[in-house]
Write a protein that holds these residues in place. Sequence first.
Motif, PDB file in Angstrom:
ATOM      1  N   ASN A   1       0.958  -1.168  -0.086  1.00 36.37           N
ATOM      2  CA  ASN A   1      -0.027   0.125  -0.041  1.00 36.37           C
ATOM      3  C   ASN A   1       0.801   1.324  -0.011  1.00 36.37           C
ATOM      4  OD1 ASN A   1      -1.954   1.784   0.596  1.00 36.37           O
ATOM      5  ND2 ASN A   1      -2.921   1.089   2.254  1.00 36.37           N
ATOM      6  N   SER A   2       1.043   1.866  -1.241  1.00 33.70           N
ATOM      7  CA  SER A   2       2.110   2.681  -1.246  1.00 33.70           C
ATOM      8  C   SER A   2       1.566   4.068  -0.436  1.00 33.70           C
ATOM      9  CB  SER A   2       2.346   3.022  -2.742  1.00 33.70           C
ATOM     10  OG  SER A   2       1.134   3.341  -3.608  1.00 33.70           O
ATOM     11  N   ALA A   3      -0.016   4.087  -0.508  1.00 30.32           N
ATOM     12  CA  ALA A   3      -0.410   5.196   0.212  1.00 30.32           C
ATOM     13  C   ALA A   3      -0.076   5.530   1.806  1.00 30.32           C
ATOM     14  CB  ALA A   3      -1.922   5.534   0.216  1.00 30.32           C
ATOM     15  N   LYS A   4       0.100   4.274   2.350  1.00 30.31           N
ATOM     16  CA  LYS A   4       0.333   4.094   3.470  1.00 30.31           C
ATOM     17  C   LYS A   4       1.929   3.966   3.985  1.00 30.31           C
ATOM     18  CE  LYS A   4      -2.759   1.181   6.916  1.00 30.31           C
ATOM     19  NZ  LYS A   4      -2.883  -0.010   7.224  1.00 30.31           N
ATOM     20  N   ASN A   5       2.283   4.907   4.763  1.00 33.48           N
ATOM     21  CA  ASN A   5       3.875   4.906   5.116  1.00 33.48           C
ATOM     22  C   ASN A   5       4.001   3.777   6.019  1.00 33.48           C
ATOM     23  OD1 ASN A   5       5.954   6.259   4.164  1.00 33.48           O
ATOM     24  ND2 ASN A   5       5.541   8.308   5.174  1.00 33.48           N
ATOM     25  N   SER A   6       4.847   2.586   5.528  1.00 34.10           N
ATOM     26  CA  SER A   6       4.872   1.645   6.428  1.00 34.10           C
ATOM     27  C   SER A   6       6.460   1.619   7.142  1.00 34.10           C
ATOM     28  CB  SER A   6       4.850   0.234   5.545  1.00 34.10           C
ATOM     29  OG  SER A   6       5.843   0.332   4.397  1.00 34.10           O
ATOM     30  N   LEU A   7       6.592   1.041   8.262  1.00 36.72           N
ATOM     31  CA  LEU A   7       7.660   0.951   8.888  1.00 36.72           C
ATOM     32  C   LEU A   7       8.496   0.000   8.175  1.00 36.72           C
ATOM     33  CD1 LEU A   7       9.222   1.854  11.391  1.00 36.72           C
ATOM     34  CD2 LEU A   7       8.034  -0.401  12.483  1.00 36.72           C
ATOM     35  N   PHE A   8       8.220  -1.095   7.690  1.00 36.63           N
ATOM     36  CA  PHE A   8       8.956  -1.884   7.046  1.00 36.63           C
ATOM     37  C   PHE A   8       8.730  -2.160   5.814  1.00 36.63           C
ATOM     38  CE2 PHE A   8       9.473  -3.781  11.471  1.00 36.63           C
ATOM     39  CZ  PHE A   8      10.683  -4.104  11.550  1.00 36.63           C
ATOM     40  N   SER A   9       9.803  -2.207   4.757  1.00 38.44           N
ATOM     41  CA  SER A   9       9.389  -2.414   3.305  1.00 38.44           C
ATOM     42  C   SER A   9       8.700  -3.788   3.257  1.00 38.44           C
ATOM     43  CB  SER A   9      10.678  -2.260   2.806  1.00 38.44           C
ATOM     44  OG  SER A   9      11.274  -3.498   3.095  1.00 38.44           O
ATOM     45  N   LEU A  10       8.086  -3.634   1.793  1.00 41.06           N
ATOM     46  CA  LEU A  10       7.323  -4.944   1.358  1.00 41.06           C
ATOM     47  C   LEU A  10       8.248  -5.954   1.549  1.00 41.06           C
ATOM     48  CD1 LEU A  10       4.583  -5.674   0.217  1.00 41.06           C
ATOM     49  CD2 LEU A  10       5.556  -5.287  -1.908  1.00 41.06           C
TER      50      LEU A  10
END
Length: 161
Positions: A38-47
């Motif tokens: 989900n590119s809109a969500k700033n995630s802590l860990f990469s995909l």
Amino acid sequence: MKRAIYPGSFDPMTFGHIDMIERSSKIVDELVVGVLNNSAKNSLFSLDERVSMIKEMTSSIPNVTVASFDGLLVDYMKEIDATIIVRGLRAVTDFEYELQIAQTNHVENPDVETIFLTTNLKYSYLSSSVVREFASYGGDISKFVPEQFIERIYAKYNIIK
Ligand code: ADP
């Protein structure tokens, strides 16, 4: 053959997710853990990090595979020939949202069914966002995530323990 997908962000994976995977993999023939890109969500860990963390924890379960996807879940399910969505219900607060999504997915593709597992009571309070919040302040997260993830999570907040 019943192929199911357990979709989520898994940012990071918790004991609650692991419990869900162990239990639901006993119900279906094949379970794909689908990590949402989900590119809109700033995630802590990469995909890639999230996928490999889940692989580490599920490699011993023969009918579980891990994959990433983006776009609509129902479209991805067609691609991999899956017809069941597995979701966890923690509390009443999860229910309204989950019901709406499940019904929408069913309208989009009537072949798709969603099954819900109620949370193991031990983990009913647990969410990835709680883990991130605690970790960001250097709190003890050992009851929330597998030991081998702890250092990696703290490192994201530049915390060395
Ligand atoms: P999302 O970003 O879609 O909320 P999550 O990775 O947080 O995805 O969760 C994926 C799925 O795992 C959801 O169905 C959620 O209800 C379930 N889940 C999350 N935490 C727990 C828990 N502690 N126990 C059982 N199920 C859980």
